[in-house]
Design a protein around this motif. Structure first.
Motif, PDB file in Angstrom:
ATOM      1  N   TYR A 187      20.285  30.040  53.759  1.00 42.89           N
ATOM      2  CA  TYR A 187      19.733  29.451  52.529  1.00 42.89           C
ATOM      3  C   TYR A 187      18.393  28.762  52.787  1.00 42.89           C
ATOM      4  N   GLU A 188      18.186  28.302  54.036  1.00 41.13           N
ATOM      5  CA  GLU A 188      16.893  27.721  54.391  1.00 41.13           C
ATOM      6  C   GLU A 188      15.815  28.797  54.243  1.00 41.13           C
ATOM      7  N   GLY A 189      16.171  30.009  54.695  1.00 35.83           N
ATOM      8  CA  GLY A 189      15.262  31.148  54.605  1.00 35.83           C
ATOM      9  C   GLY A 189      14.921  31.507  53.170  1.00 35.83           C
ATOM     10  N   GLN A 190      15.781  31.137  52.243  1.00 33.29           N
ATOM     11  CA  GLN A 190      15.526  31.416  50.813  1.00 33.29           C
ATOM     12  C   GLN A 190      14.894  30.214  50.127  1.00 33.29           C
ATOM     13  N   ASN A 191      14.562  29.178  50.903  1.00 31.98           N
ATOM     14  CA  ASN A 191      14.001  27.932  50.344  1.00 31.98           C
ATOM     15  C   ASN A 191      14.909  27.278  49.325  1.00 31.98           C
ATOM     16  N   LYS A 192      16.211  27.425  49.501  1.00 33.18           N
ATOM     17  CA  LYS A 192      17.150  26.850  48.523  1.00 33.18           C
ATOM     18  C   LYS A 192      17.949  25.697  49.122  1.00 33.18           C
ATOM     19  N   LEU A 193      17.734  25.448  50.416  1.00 36.40           N
ATOM     20  CA  LEU A 193      18.580  24.452  51.088  1.00 36.40           C
ATOM     21  C   LEU A 193      18.090  23.022  50.860  1.00 36.40           C
ATOM     22  N   LYS A 194      19.046  22.153  50.465  1.00 41.34           N
ATOM     23  CA  LYS A 194      18.790  20.713  50.368  1.00 41.34           C
ATOM     24  C   LYS A 194      19.884  20.036  51.177  1.00 41.34           C
ATOM     25  N   LYS A 195      19.558  18.830  51.692  1.00 41.15           N
ATOM     26  CA  LYS A 195      20.538  18.137  52.539  1.00 41.15           C
ATOM     27  C   LYS A 195      20.871  16.770  51.979  1.00 41.15           C
ATOM     28  N   VAL A 196      22.110  16.381  52.185  1.00 40.44           N
ATOM     29  CA  VAL A 196      22.512  15.043  51.801  1.00 40.44           C
ATOM     30  C   VAL A 196      23.325  14.460  52.960  1.00 40.44           C
ATOM     31  N   ASN A 197      23.159  13.152  53.192  1.00 39.83           N
ATOM     32  CA  ASN A 197      23.934  12.492  54.245  1.00 39.83           C
ATOM     33  C   ASN A 197      25.326  12.184  53.690  1.00 39.83           C
ATOM     34  N   ALA A 198      26.296  13.000  54.111  1.00 37.23           N
ATOM     35  CA  ALA A 198      27.645  12.893  53.537  1.00 37.23           C
ATOM     36  C   ALA A 198      28.491  11.823  54.221  1.00 37.23           C
ATOM     37  N   ASP A 199      27.913  11.136  55.220  1.00 31.64           N
ATOM     38  CA  ASP A 199      28.635  10.010  55.841  1.00 31.64           C
ATOM     39  C   ASP A 199      28.678   8.808  54.899  1.00 31.64           C
ATOM     40  N   LYS A 200      27.757   8.790  53.930  1.00 31.22           N
ATOM     41  CA  LYS A 200      27.675   7.643  53.017  1.00 31.22           C
ATOM     42  C   LYS A 200      28.901   7.572  52.104  1.00 31.22           C
ATOM     43  N   ASP A 201      29.054   6.441  51.409  1.00 31.60           N
ATOM     44  CA  ASP A 201      30.218   6.340  50.519  1.00 31.60           C
ATOM     45  C   ASP A 201      30.012   7.252  49.303  1.00 31.60           C
ATOM     46  N   SER A 202      31.081   7.503  48.581  1.00 30.88           N
ATOM     47  CA  SER A 202      31.046   8.586  47.597  1.00 30.88           C
ATOM     48  C   SER A 202      30.083   8.298  46.446  1.00 30.88           C
ATOM     49  N   GLN A 203      29.896   7.021  46.091  1.00 34.31           N
ATOM     50  CA  GLN A 203      28.952   6.690  45.028  1.00 34.31           C
ATOM     51  C   GLN A 203      27.518   7.064  45.441  1.00 34.31           C
ATOM     52  N   GLU A 204      27.186   6.729  46.708  1.00 38.15           N
ATOM     53  CA  GLU A 204      25.831   7.036  47.202  1.00 38.15           C
ATOM     54  C   GLU A 204      25.616   8.544  47.321  1.00 38.15           C
ATOM     55  N   VAL A 205      26.638   9.245  47.816  1.00 42.01           N
ATOM     56  CA  VAL A 205      26.526  10.703  47.952  1.00 42.01           C
ATOM     57  C   VAL A 205      26.304  11.320  46.565  1.00 42.01           C
ATOM     58  N   LYS A 206      27.053  10.813  45.592  1.00 44.15           N
ATOM     59  CA  LYS A 206      26.941  11.337  44.229  1.00 44.15           C
ATOM     60  C   LYS A 206      25.510  11.123  43.695  1.00 44.15           C
ATOM     61  N   GLU A 207      24.972   9.906  43.885  1.00 41.15           N
ATOM     62  CA  GLU A 207      23.622   9.621  43.374  1.00 41.15           C
ATOM     63  C   GLU A 207      22.572  10.472  44.083  1.00 41.15           C
ATOM     64  N   ASP A 208      22.688  10.577  45.419  1.00 43.90           N
ATOM     65  CA  ASP A 208      21.722  11.390  46.172  1.00 43.90           C
ATOM     66  C   ASP A 208      21.772  12.845  45.693  1.00 43.90           C
ATOM     67  N   ALA A 209      22.991  13.349  45.505  1.00 44.39           N
ATOM     68  CA  ALA A 209      23.145  14.749  45.092  1.00 44.39           C
ATOM     69  C   ALA A 209      22.565  14.960  43.690  1.00 44.39           C
ATOM     70  N   LEU A 210      22.835  14.013  42.798  1.00 47.13           N
ATOM     71  CA  LEU A 210      22.319  14.150  41.425  1.00 47.13           C
ATOM     72  C   LEU A 210      20.790  14.181  41.415  1.00 47.13           C
ATOM     73  N   ASN A 211      20.182  13.299  42.227  1.00 44.85           N
ATOM     74  CA  ASN A 211      18.712  13.292  42.310  1.00 44.85           C
ATOM     75  C   ASN A 211      18.197  14.636  42.783  1.00 44.85           C
ATOM     76  N   ILE A 212      18.882  15.196  43.779  1.00 44.72           N
ATOM     77  CA  ILE A 212      18.461  16.500  44.312  1.00 44.72           C
ATOM     78  C   ILE A 212      18.602  17.580  43.234  1.00 44.72           C
ATOM     79  N   PHE A 213      19.754  17.604  42.545  1.00 47.35           N
ATOM     80  CA  PHE A 213      19.977  18.648  41.539  1.00 47.35           C
ATOM     81  C   PHE A 213      18.984  18.506  40.390  1.00 47.35           C
ATOM     82  N   ASN A 214      18.716  17.277  39.969  1.00 49.26           N
ATOM     83  CA  ASN A 214      17.766  17.087  38.873  1.00 49.26           C
ATOM     84  C   ASN A 214      16.379  17.564  39.277  1.00 49.26           C
ATOM     85  N   GLY A 215      16.062  17.411  40.590  1.00 45.41           N
ATOM     86  CA  GLY A 215      14.763  17.884  41.090  1.00 45.41           C
ATOM     87  C   GLY A 215      14.711  19.389  41.267  1.00 45.41           C
TER      88      GLY A 215
END
Ligand code: ADP
Ligand code: ADP
Length: 217
Positions: A187-215
């Protein structure tokens, strides 16, 4: 949006999909959940998948790809977007998925790699509990149900998955490293890969992911 969730077992893919599916208005498709349903109903497919799931190995590509193809083609909600959790799990599956989605005119928008350290993964998998009725995911320490052993959402019985034991987890981690991790570069090769630090608590992971998806819209 059409999203693929990537990451090791226990990274939090199912949990994130569970909290975001309504916010994003997308269908959550988990091959693990579909296979466990087949197993519970003792269908021929469930019988075929049983030994792979119980040992922590992978169900053959053609079996899971057929399941995904049927779901994405026949479930009308898929047209409004979807979040795939646990599929693709091999580069072959990723290529098959691209072919299926090409034909449907619904390409993937974003592959979110949920990066988690080994300590996090082990603590999450050994403490994971699941509702037998609705599939809601709990954790004995991080996300306990209000009443011990009873699902907050449907009142169903909460159980521990048979494959969430130490021996099978070891095998699943090896399978992840050998067969699933190479998808990240795909997926990196397709320029579609985004990363999130999943060690964080679920609220933070959710917010980080939402920001990425909205972008990525
Ligand atoms: P986890 O949540 O720990 O990542 P899943 O619920 O996604 O696990 O999957 C459980 C098991 O179901 C896997 O260990 C594997 O045996 C089987 N499975 C699920 N999805 C796939 C897939 N895409 N390809 C092959 N096997 C799969
Ligand atoms: P996956 O689908 O990637 O295998 P799950 O969503 O089933 O992972 O989560 C594994 C376990 O970790 C579950 O018990 C879940 O309650 C817990 N969990 C998920 N995300 C988090 C998080 N961000 N912080 C703490 N615990 C989490």
């Amino acid at each position: 949006m059409r999203i693929v969730l990537l990451g090791p077992p226990g990274a939090g893919k199912g949990t994130l999909a569970g909290v975001l599916k309504d916010t994003l208005g997308v269908l959550h498709v988990s091959t693990g959940d579909i296979l466990r349903e087949e197993l519970k109903a003792n269908t021929p497919l469930g019988q075929e998948a049983k030994k792979f799931i119980e040992s922590g190995g992978l169900v053959p590509d053609e079996v899971v790809t057929k399941l995904i193809k049927n779901k994405l083609t026949n479930d009308s909600r898929a047209k409004d977007g979807f979040m795939l959790d646990g599929y693709p799990r091999t580069v072959n599956q990723a290529k098959d998925l691209d072919n299926i989605l090409d034909k449907l005119g619904m390409p993937i928008d974003c592959a979110l790699y949920m990066e988690a350290t080994l300590g996090t993964i082990l603590a999450r998998l050994t403490g994971r509990r699941v509702c037998r009725g609705c599939g809601k995911i709990y954790h004995i320490v991080n996300m306990p149900s209000k009443k011990d052993g009873v699902c907050d959402s449907c009142g169903g019985e909460i159980y521990q998955r048979a494959d969430d034991n130490e021996e099978t987890i070891k095998n699943r981690m090896k399978v992840y490293t050998d067969s699933t991790a190479p998808i990240i570069s795909f997926y990196e090769g397709q320029n579609k890969l985004k990363k999130v630090n999943a060690d964080k608590d679920s609220q933070e992971v959710k917010e980080d992911a939402l920001n990425i998806f909205n972008g990525s819209r």
